[in-house]
Design an enzyme around this catalytic site. Structure first.
Site, PDB file in Angstrom:
ATOM      1  N   GLY A 131       1.417 -94.683  75.596  1.00 34.31           N
ATOM      2  CA  GLY A 131       2.339 -93.757  76.432  1.00 34.31           C
ATOM      3  C   GLY A 131       3.424 -95.144  77.839  1.00 34.31           C
ATOM      4  O   GLY A 131       2.974 -95.974  78.039  1.00 34.31           O
ATOM      5  N   ARG A 178       2.678 -94.940  69.044  1.00 35.09           N
ATOM      6  CA  ARG A 178       1.721 -94.822  69.009  1.00 35.09           C
ATOM      7  C   ARG A 178       1.735 -95.018  67.353  1.00 35.09           C
ATOM      8  O   ARG A 178       1.814 -94.155  66.815  1.00 35.09           O
ATOM      9  CB  ARG A 178       0.617 -93.848  69.362  1.00 35.09           C
ATOM     10  CG  ARG A 178       0.502 -93.021  70.767  1.00 35.09           C
ATOM     11  CD  ARG A 178      -0.301 -92.346  71.358  1.00 35.09           C
ATOM     12  NE  ARG A 178      -0.288 -91.448  72.863  1.00 35.09           N
ATOM     13  CZ  ARG A 178      -0.579 -92.456  73.861  1.00 35.09           C
ATOM     14  NH1 ARG A 178      -1.007 -93.528  73.614  1.00 35.09           N
ATOM     15  NH2 ARG A 178      -0.184 -91.800  74.994  1.00 35.09           N
ATOM     16  N   CYS A 179       0.599 -95.852  66.872  1.00 34.13           N
ATOM     17  CA  CYS A 179       1.022 -96.253  65.474  1.00 34.13           C
ATOM     18  C   CYS A 179      -0.107 -96.655  64.638  1.00 34.13           C
ATOM     19  O   CYS A 179      -1.009 -97.549  65.247  1.00 34.13           O
ATOM     20  CB  CYS A 179       2.196 -97.684  65.446  1.00 34.13           C
ATOM     21  SG  CYS A 179       2.114 -98.680  64.126  1.00 34.13           S
ATOM     22  N   ASP A 199      -4.489 -99.449  76.763  1.00 33.43           N
ATOM     23  CA  ASP A 199      -5.565 -99.937  75.907  1.00 33.43           C
ATOM     24  C   ASP A 199      -5.380-100.251  74.584  1.00 33.43           C
ATOM     25  O   ASP A 199      -5.409-101.035  73.711  1.00 33.43           O
ATOM     26  CB  ASP A 199      -6.454 -98.679  76.344  1.00 33.43           C
ATOM     27  CG  ASP A 199      -8.408 -99.857  74.830  1.00 33.43           C
ATOM     28  OD1 ASP A 199      -8.506-100.513  75.624  1.00 33.43           O
ATOM     29  OD2 ASP A 199      -8.238 -98.640  74.293  1.00 33.43           O
ATOM     30  N   THR A 210       0.577 -98.239  82.594  1.00 32.53           N
ATOM     31  CA  THR A 210      -0.438 -97.128  81.818  1.00 32.53           C
ATOM     32  C   THR A 210      -0.225 -96.874  83.081  1.00 32.53           C
ATOM     33  O   THR A 210      -0.844 -97.316  83.796  1.00 32.53           O
ATOM     34  CB  THR A 210      -1.703 -97.316  80.903  1.00 32.53           C
ATOM     35  OG1 THR A 210      -2.136 -95.566  80.956  1.00 32.53           O
ATOM     36  CG2 THR A 210      -2.631 -98.283  81.421  1.00 32.53           C
ATOM     37  N   ASP A 216      -2.914 -94.982  83.573  1.00 30.18           N
ATOM     38  CA  ASP A 216      -4.289 -94.314  84.013  1.00 30.18           C
ATOM     39  C   ASP A 216      -5.031 -95.812  84.675  1.00 30.18           C
ATOM     40  O   ASP A 216      -5.606 -95.307  84.753  1.00 30.18           O
ATOM     41  CB  ASP A 216      -4.615 -94.479  82.488  1.00 30.18           C
ATOM     42  CG  ASP A 216      -4.467 -93.424  81.526  1.00 30.18           C
ATOM     43  OD1 ASP A 216      -3.262 -91.925  82.330  1.00 30.18           O
ATOM     44  OD2 ASP A 216      -4.126 -93.321  79.672  1.00 30.18           O
ATOM     45  N   ASP A 235      -6.531 -97.849  83.560  1.00 31.60           N
ATOM     46  CA  ASP A 235      -7.610 -98.003  82.919  1.00 31.60           C
ATOM     47  C   ASP A 235      -7.646 -99.322  82.146  1.00 31.60           C
ATOM     48  O   ASP A 235      -8.750 -99.528  81.290  1.00 31.60           O
ATOM     49  CB  ASP A 235      -8.466 -97.078  82.368  1.00 31.60           C
ATOM     50  CG  ASP A 235      -7.377 -96.392  80.858  1.00 31.60           C
ATOM     51  OD1 ASP A 235      -5.987 -97.356  81.556  1.00 31.60           O
ATOM     52  OD2 ASP A 235      -7.550 -95.990  80.120  1.00 31.60           O
ATOM     53  N   ARG A 244      -7.868 -89.417  79.867  1.00 34.19           N
ATOM     54  CA  ARG A 244      -8.736 -88.632  78.868  1.00 34.19           C
ATOM     55  C   ARG A 244     -10.215 -89.653  79.459  1.00 34.19           C
ATOM     56  O   ARG A 244     -11.055 -88.918  79.109  1.00 34.19           O
ATOM     57  CB  ARG A 244      -8.245 -89.406  77.610  1.00 34.19           C
ATOM     58  CG  ARG A 244      -7.098 -88.548  77.287  1.00 34.19           C
ATOM     59  CD  ARG A 244      -7.023 -88.602  75.844  1.00 34.19           C
ATOM     60  NE  ARG A 244      -6.032 -89.798  75.785  1.00 34.19           N
ATOM     61  CZ  ARG A 244      -5.433 -90.308  74.800  1.00 34.19           C
ATOM     62  NH1 ARG A 244      -4.616 -89.818  74.482  1.00 34.19           N
ATOM     63  NH2 ARG A 244      -4.340 -91.642  74.891  1.00 34.19           N
TER      64      ARG A 244
HETATM   65  O1  F6P Z   1      -1.993 -92.989  78.297  1.00 35.15           O
HETATM   66  C1  F6P Z   1      -1.020 -92.550  79.209  1.00 35.15           C
HETATM   67  C2  F6P Z   1      -1.319 -91.105  78.843  1.00 35.15           C
HETATM   68  O2  F6P Z   1      -0.549 -90.224  79.653  1.00 35.15           O
HETATM   69  C3  F6P Z   1      -2.955 -90.319  78.860  1.00 35.15           C
HETATM   70  O3  F6P Z   1      -2.979 -89.924  80.068  1.00 35.15           O
HETATM   71  C4  F6P Z   1      -2.687 -88.627  78.372  1.00 35.15           C
HETATM   72  O4  F6P Z   1      -4.292 -88.527  78.181  1.00 35.15           O
HETATM   73  C5  F6P Z   1      -2.304 -89.473  77.334  1.00 35.15           C
HETATM   74  O5  F6P Z   1      -1.572 -90.359  77.157  1.00 35.15           O
HETATM   75  C6  F6P Z   1      -1.526 -88.102  76.493  1.00 35.15           C
HETATM   76  O6  F6P Z   1      -0.632 -89.177  75.858  1.00 35.15           O
HETATM   77  P1  F6P Z   1       0.417 -88.013  74.526  1.00 35.15           P
HETATM   78  O7  F6P Z   1       2.104 -88.597  75.277  1.00 35.15           O
HETATM   79  O8  F6P Z   1       0.785 -89.121  73.180  1.00 35.15           O
HETATM   80  O9  F6P Z   1       0.464 -87.065  74.757  1.00 35.15           O
END
Ligand code: F6P
Length: 319
Positions: free
Chosen positions: A11, A72-73, A103, A125, A127, A129, A171
Protein backbone atom coordinates in the site's frame (compact mmCIF):
# COMPACT_ATOMS: atom_id res chain seq x y z
CA UNK A 1 29.06 0.06 -3.37
CA UNK A 2 28.63 1.53 -6.84
CA UNK A 3 25.03 0.91 -7.74
CA UNK A 4 21.88 0.43 -5.68
CA UNK A 5 18.24 -0.17 -6.53
CA UNK A 6 15.13 1.22 -4.91
CA UNK A 7 11.49 0.14 -4.97
CA UNK A 8 8.24 0.89 -3.18
CA UNK A 9 5.84 -1.94 -2.53
CA UNK A 10 2.48 -2.72 -0.91
CA UNK A 11 0.00 0.00 0.00
CA UNK A 12 1.39 3.41 -0.90
CA UNK A 13 1.87 5.97 1.86
CA UNK A 14 2.31 9.76 1.79
CA UNK A 15 5.99 10.51 2.22
CA UNK A 16 7.24 7.61 0.10
CA UNK A 17 8.29 10.15 -2.53
CA UNK A 18 10.27 12.12 0.03
CA UNK A 19 12.02 8.87 1.00
CA UNK A 20 12.81 8.03 -2.64
CA UNK A 21 14.22 11.52 -3.09
CA UNK A 22 16.39 11.15 0.00
CA UNK A 23 17.76 7.77 -1.10
CA UNK A 24 18.52 8.98 -4.62
CA UNK A 25 20.15 12.25 -3.61
CA UNK A 26 22.09 10.88 -0.66
CA UNK A 27 23.46 8.07 -2.82
CA UNK A 28 24.39 10.33 -5.74
CA UNK A 29 26.01 12.77 -3.28
CA UNK A 30 28.27 9.88 -2.26
CA UNK A 31 29.01 8.81 -5.83
CA UNK A 32 26.60 5.87 -5.95
CA UNK A 33 24.27 5.28 -8.91
CA UNK A 34 20.61 4.60 -8.20
CA UNK A 35 18.23 2.50 -10.27
CA UNK A 36 14.48 2.86 -9.75
CA UNK A 37 12.42 -0.33 -9.94
CA UNK A 38 8.83 0.40 -10.97
CA UNK A 39 5.68 -1.34 -9.67
CA UNK A 40 7.29 -2.97 -6.65
CA UNK A 41 8.40 -6.60 -6.77
CA UNK A 42 6.30 -7.10 -9.92
CA UNK A 43 8.52 -4.64 -11.73
CA UNK A 44 11.60 -6.28 -10.27
CA UNK A 45 10.59 -9.66 -11.70
CA UNK A 46 9.77 -8.09 -15.05
CA UNK A 47 12.81 -5.84 -15.26
CA UNK A 48 11.02 -2.48 -15.12
CA UNK A 49 14.22 -0.78 -14.04
CA UNK A 50 15.56 2.67 -14.95
CA UNK A 51 18.42 4.84 -13.83
CA UNK A 52 17.41 7.76 -11.62
CA UNK A 53 19.24 11.08 -11.71
CA UNK A 54 19.16 14.02 -9.30
CA UNK A 55 16.47 15.63 -11.47
CA UNK A 56 14.35 12.45 -11.57
CA UNK A 57 13.31 13.12 -7.98
CA UNK A 58 12.81 16.88 -8.31
CA UNK A 59 9.44 18.33 -7.39
CA UNK A 60 8.15 15.20 -5.63
CA UNK A 61 8.83 15.89 -1.95
CA UNK A 62 5.34 17.33 -1.45
CA UNK A 63 3.44 14.74 -3.47
CA UNK A 64 1.49 11.80 -2.06
CA UNK A 65 1.68 8.33 -3.62
CA UNK A 66 4.91 7.01 -5.05
CA UNK A 67 6.59 8.02 -8.31
CA UNK A 68 7.91 4.45 -8.55
CA UNK A 69 4.35 3.09 -8.37
CA UNK A 70 3.48 0.15 -6.16
CA UNK A 71 1.89 -3.28 -6.27
CA UNK A 72 1.18 -6.32 -4.18
CA UNK A 73 2.95 -9.27 -5.78
CA UNK A 74 1.95 -12.88 -5.10
CA UNK A 75 4.73 -14.28 -7.34
CA UNK A 76 7.43 -12.72 -5.22
CA UNK A 77 6.27 -14.81 -2.27
CA UNK A 78 7.64 -17.86 -4.13
CA UNK A 79 11.29 -18.88 -4.30
CA UNK A 80 11.03 -18.87 -8.09
CA UNK A 81 9.78 -15.26 -8.15
CA UNK A 82 12.56 -14.21 -5.80
CA UNK A 83 15.17 -15.87 -8.03
CA UNK A 84 13.82 -14.01 -11.06
CA UNK A 85 14.18 -10.79 -9.08
CA UNK A 86 17.77 -11.57 -8.13
CA UNK A 87 18.60 -12.31 -11.80
CA UNK A 88 17.26 -8.90 -12.81
CA UNK A 89 19.28 -7.20 -10.08
CA UNK A 90 22.43 -8.99 -11.23
CA UNK A 91 21.70 -8.18 -14.88
CA UNK A 92 21.59 -4.48 -13.99
CA UNK A 93 24.67 -4.81 -11.77
CA UNK A 94 22.73 -3.61 -8.79
CA UNK A 95 24.56 -4.52 -5.59
CA UNK A 96 21.96 -3.71 -2.93
CA UNK A 97 18.30 -2.78 -2.71
CA UNK A 98 16.36 -0.25 -0.64
CA UNK A 99 12.77 -1.38 -0.11
CA UNK A 100 10.22 1.15 1.11
CA UNK A 101 6.97 -0.37 2.32
CA UNK A 102 5.12 -2.25 5.01
CA UNK A 103 5.10 -5.77 6.33
CA UNK A 104 4.69 -7.58 2.98
CA UNK A 105 7.48 -5.50 1.45
CA UNK A 106 9.74 -6.33 4.38
CA UNK A 107 9.01 -10.03 3.88
CA UNK A 108 10.31 -9.68 0.31
CA UNK A 109 13.41 -7.82 1.52
CA UNK A 110 13.98 -10.48 4.15
CA UNK A 111 13.71 -13.27 1.55
CA UNK A 112 16.25 -11.56 -0.73
CA UNK A 113 18.60 -10.94 2.19
CA UNK A 114 18.39 -14.60 3.23
CA UNK A 115 19.36 -15.57 -0.32
CA UNK A 116 22.46 -13.43 -0.09
CA UNK A 117 21.21 -10.22 -1.71
CA UNK A 118 21.58 -7.27 0.71
CA UNK A 119 18.44 -5.16 1.29
CA UNK A 120 17.58 -2.33 3.63
CA UNK A 121 13.95 -1.88 4.66
CA UNK A 122 12.50 1.62 5.13
CA UNK A 123 9.14 1.57 6.95
CA UNK A 124 6.47 3.12 4.73
CA UNK A 125 2.83 2.38 5.55
CA UNK A 126 -0.05 4.38 6.94
CA UNK A 127 -0.73 1.53 9.40
CA UNK A 128 2.23 2.30 11.70
CA UNK A 129 2.64 -1.42 12.32
CA UNK A 130 6.29 -2.12 11.55
CA UNK A 131 8.33 -3.39 14.50
CA UNK A 132 11.51 -1.51 15.44
CA UNK A 133 10.21 1.98 14.75
CA UNK A 134 7.96 4.32 16.70
CA UNK A 135 6.54 5.74 13.47
CA UNK A 136 6.24 4.68 9.85
CA UNK A 137 6.28 7.04 6.89
CA UNK A 138 2.70 8.03 6.02
CA UNK A 139 1.12 7.43 9.41
CA UNK A 140 1.13 11.08 10.46
CA UNK A 141 -0.45 12.23 7.19
CA UNK A 142 -3.13 9.53 7.30
CA UNK A 143 -3.82 10.39 10.92
CA UNK A 144 -4.37 14.04 10.05
CA UNK A 145 -6.61 13.08 7.12
CA UNK A 146 -8.75 10.97 9.46
CA UNK A 147 -8.77 13.72 12.08
CA UNK A 148 -10.00 16.24 9.53
CA UNK A 149 -12.84 13.84 8.65
CA UNK A 150 -13.70 13.30 12.33
CA UNK A 151 -13.87 17.06 12.93
CA UNK A 152 -16.16 17.52 9.94
CA UNK A 153 -18.39 14.62 10.92
CA UNK A 154 -18.57 15.99 14.45
CA UNK A 155 -20.15 19.20 13.07
CA UNK A 156 -22.99 17.35 11.42
CA UNK A 157 -23.26 14.80 14.26
CA UNK A 158 -23.77 17.64 16.70
CA UNK A 159 -26.28 19.51 14.49
CA UNK A 160 -28.43 16.42 14.05
CA UNK A 161 -27.75 14.92 17.47
CA UNK A 162 -26.60 11.66 15.95
CA UNK A 163 -24.18 8.88 16.70
CA UNK A 164 -21.64 8.39 13.93
CA UNK A 165 -19.54 5.34 13.27
CA UNK A 166 -16.36 6.05 11.33
CA UNK A 167 -14.53 3.06 9.81
CA UNK A 168 -10.82 3.64 9.35
CA UNK A 169 -8.04 1.53 7.84
CA UNK A 170 -5.97 -0.94 9.82
CA UNK A 171 -6.51 -4.64 9.15
CA UNK A 172 -4.21 -5.86 11.88
CA UNK A 173 -3.19 -2.68 13.64
CA UNK A 174 -5.26 -0.19 15.59
CA UNK A 175 -2.88 2.76 15.51
CA UNK A 176 -4.87 4.87 13.04
CA UNK A 177 -8.08 4.28 14.99
CA UNK A 178 -6.49 4.85 18.38
CA UNK A 179 -4.51 7.99 17.58
CA UNK A 180 -7.25 9.62 15.51
CA UNK A 181 -9.88 8.68 18.08
CA UNK A 182 -7.86 10.15 20.92
CA UNK A 183 -7.05 13.30 18.94
CA UNK A 184 -10.65 13.64 17.74
CA UNK A 185 -12.27 13.08 21.13
CA UNK A 186 -14.13 9.94 20.06
CA UNK A 187 -16.43 8.35 22.63
CA UNK A 188 -15.46 4.82 21.64
CA UNK A 189 -12.51 3.35 19.76
CA UNK A 190 -12.44 -0.23 18.51
CA UNK A 191 -9.06 -1.71 17.63
CA UNK A 192 -8.14 -5.22 16.46
CA UNK A 193 -5.73 -5.72 19.37
CA UNK A 194 -8.45 -5.44 22.05
CA UNK A 195 -11.85 -7.09 22.43
CA UNK A 196 -14.77 -4.76 22.92
CA UNK A 197 -17.71 -5.08 25.24
CA UNK A 198 -21.01 -4.01 23.67
CA UNK A 199 -22.64 -3.54 27.09
CA UNK A 200 -19.91 -1.12 28.11
CA UNK A 201 -20.29 0.82 24.85
CA UNK A 202 -24.06 0.93 25.24
CA UNK A 203 -23.73 2.14 28.87
CA UNK A 204 -21.36 4.88 27.81
CA UNK A 205 -23.75 6.08 25.11
CA UNK A 206 -26.68 6.04 27.52
CA UNK A 207 -24.83 7.86 30.29
CA UNK A 208 -23.74 10.51 27.77
CA UNK A 209 -27.35 10.85 26.73
CA UNK A 210 -28.50 11.16 30.34
CA UNK A 211 -26.24 14.13 30.90
CA UNK A 212 -27.59 15.82 27.76
CA UNK A 213 -24.95 14.73 25.26
CA UNK A 214 -26.80 13.86 22.11
CA UNK A 215 -24.07 13.03 19.65
CA UNK A 216 -21.18 10.58 19.68
CA UNK A 217 -18.32 9.47 17.50
CA UNK A 218 -17.27 5.82 17.39
CA UNK A 219 -14.10 4.89 15.52
CA UNK A 220 -13.87 1.32 14.21
CA UNK A 221 -10.66 -0.07 12.74
CA UNK A 222 -11.53 -2.17 9.68
CA UNK A 223 -9.71 -5.14 11.23
CA UNK A 224 -12.36 -5.35 13.98
CA UNK A 225 -15.34 -5.43 11.63
CA UNK A 226 -16.96 -3.16 9.10
CA UNK A 227 -18.60 0.03 10.31
CA UNK A 228 -21.92 -1.18 8.88
CA UNK A 229 -21.75 -4.49 10.74
CA UNK A 230 -20.99 -2.68 13.96
CA UNK A 231 -23.89 -0.26 13.35
CA UNK A 232 -26.22 -3.25 13.08
CA UNK A 233 -24.94 -4.74 16.33
CA UNK A 234 -25.28 -1.43 18.11
CA UNK A 235 -28.82 -1.00 16.86
CA UNK A 236 -29.71 -4.46 18.18
CA UNK A 237 -28.14 -3.70 21.57
CA UNK A 238 -29.39 -0.13 22.07
CA UNK A 239 -31.96 0.64 19.41
CA UNK A 240 -29.84 3.68 18.51
CA UNK A 241 -29.89 4.81 14.91
CA UNK A 242 -26.47 5.70 13.61
CA UNK A 243 -24.81 6.96 10.44
CA UNK A 244 -21.73 5.22 9.08
CA UNK A 245 -18.80 6.79 7.21
CA UNK A 246 -16.21 4.53 5.63
CA UNK A 247 -13.15 6.67 4.97
CA UNK A 248 -11.42 4.13 2.71
CA UNK A 249 -8.53 4.98 0.44
CA UNK A 250 -8.81 8.71 1.02
CA UNK A 251 -6.61 7.87 4.03
CA UNK A 252 -3.73 6.83 1.79
CA UNK A 253 -3.56 9.98 -0.34
CA UNK A 254 -2.63 13.61 0.02
CA UNK A 255 0.42 15.74 0.46
CA UNK A 256 2.63 14.41 3.26
CA UNK A 257 2.79 16.40 6.49
CA UNK A 258 6.02 18.12 7.48
CA UNK A 259 6.58 15.38 10.02
CA UNK A 260 6.30 12.63 7.39
CA UNK A 261 8.58 14.47 4.96
CA UNK A 262 11.25 14.91 7.61
CA UNK A 263 10.93 11.32 8.79
CA UNK A 264 11.11 10.02 5.21
CA UNK A 265 14.18 12.14 4.44
CA UNK A 266 15.99 10.94 7.56
CA UNK A 267 15.12 7.27 7.12
CA UNK A 268 15.91 7.25 3.39
CA UNK A 269 19.31 8.82 4.02
CA UNK A 270 19.99 6.41 6.87
CA UNK A 271 19.34 3.43 4.58
CA UNK A 272 22.00 4.69 2.17
CA UNK A 273 24.45 5.34 5.02
CA UNK A 274 24.13 1.72 6.10
CA UNK A 275 24.83 0.50 2.58
CA UNK A 276 27.87 2.79 2.34
CA UNK A 277 29.11 1.17 5.57
CA UNK A 278 28.59 -2.21 3.92
CA UNK A 279 25.66 -3.14 6.13
CA UNK A 280 22.88 -4.95 4.28
CA UNK A 281 20.02 -6.95 5.73
CA UNK A 282 18.92 -4.11 7.97
CA UNK A 283 15.64 -2.34 8.73
CA UNK A 284 15.80 1.33 9.66
CA UNK A 285 13.53 3.08 12.11
CA UNK A 286 13.14 5.92 14.55
CA UNK A 287 12.92 5.46 18.29
CA UNK A 288 12.77 8.35 20.75
CA UNK A 289 13.70 10.59 17.80
CA UNK A 290 16.95 8.69 17.22
CA UNK A 291 17.58 6.79 14.01
CA UNK A 292 18.06 3.08 14.65
CA UNK A 293 18.61 -0.04 12.58
CA UNK A 294 17.97 -3.71 13.19
CA UNK A 295 18.60 -7.04 11.55
CA UNK A 296 15.66 -7.33 9.15
CA UNK A 297 15.31 -11.07 9.66
CA UNK A 298 15.14 -10.78 13.45
CA UNK A 299 12.95 -7.69 13.64
CA UNK A 300 10.24 -9.22 11.49
CA UNK A 301 9.62 -11.85 14.14
CA UNK A 302 8.76 -9.17 16.71
CA UNK A 303 5.11 -8.13 16.76
CA UNK A 304 4.18 -4.46 16.61
CA UNK A 305 2.46 -3.36 19.81
CA UNK A 306 -0.31 -0.82 20.00
CA UNK A 307 0.03 1.64 22.88
CA UNK A 308 -2.30 0.18 25.49
CA UNK A 309 -1.80 3.13 27.87
CA UNK A 310 -3.20 5.40 25.19
CA UNK A 311 -6.12 3.05 24.69
CA UNK A 312 -6.88 3.15 28.40
CA UNK A 313 -6.52 6.94 28.40
CA UNK A 314 -9.03 7.25 25.56
CA UNK A 315 -11.54 5.37 27.71
CA UNK A 316 -10.90 7.56 30.73
CA UNK A 317 -11.29 10.77 28.71
CA UNK A 318 -14.50 9.73 27.02
CA UNK A 319 -16.63 9.15 30.13
O1 F6P B 1 -1.41 -1.48 4.47
C1 F6P B 1 -2.01 -0.29 4.17
C2 F6P B 1 -3.48 -0.45 3.91
O2 F6P B 1 -4.00 0.81 3.56
C3 F6P B 1 -4.29 -1.06 5.05
O3 F6P B 1 -4.62 -0.16 6.07
C4 F6P B 1 -5.51 -1.57 4.31
O4 F6P B 1 -6.13 -2.59 5.02
C5 F6P B 1 -4.92 -2.06 3.02
O5 F6P B 1 -3.72 -1.33 2.83
C6 F6P B 1 -5.80 -1.92 1.82
O6 F6P B 1 -5.15 -2.48 0.74
P1 F6P B 1 -5.62 -2.38 -0.77
O7 F6P B 1 -5.39 -0.97 -1.21
O8 F6P B 1 -4.75 -3.35 -1.49
O9 F6P B 1 -7.06 -2.71 -0.78
Amino acid sequence: MKRIGILTSGGDAPGMNAAIRAVVRKAIYHGIEVYGIYNGYNGLINGKIEKLEVGSVGDIIHRGGTMLHSARCEEFKTREGQQKGIEQLKKHQIEALVVIGGDGSYQGAKALTMQGFPCVGVPGTIDNDIPGTDFTIGFDTALNTVLDAIDKIRDTASSHERTFIIEVMGRDAGDIALWSGLAGGAETILIPEENYDMNEIADRLRSGNDRGKKHSIIIVAEGVKSGNEFAKELKEATNYDTRVSVLGHIQRGGSPTASDRVLASRLGAKAVELLIEGKGGRAVGIQNNQLVDYDIVEILGTPHKVNIDMYQLSKELSI
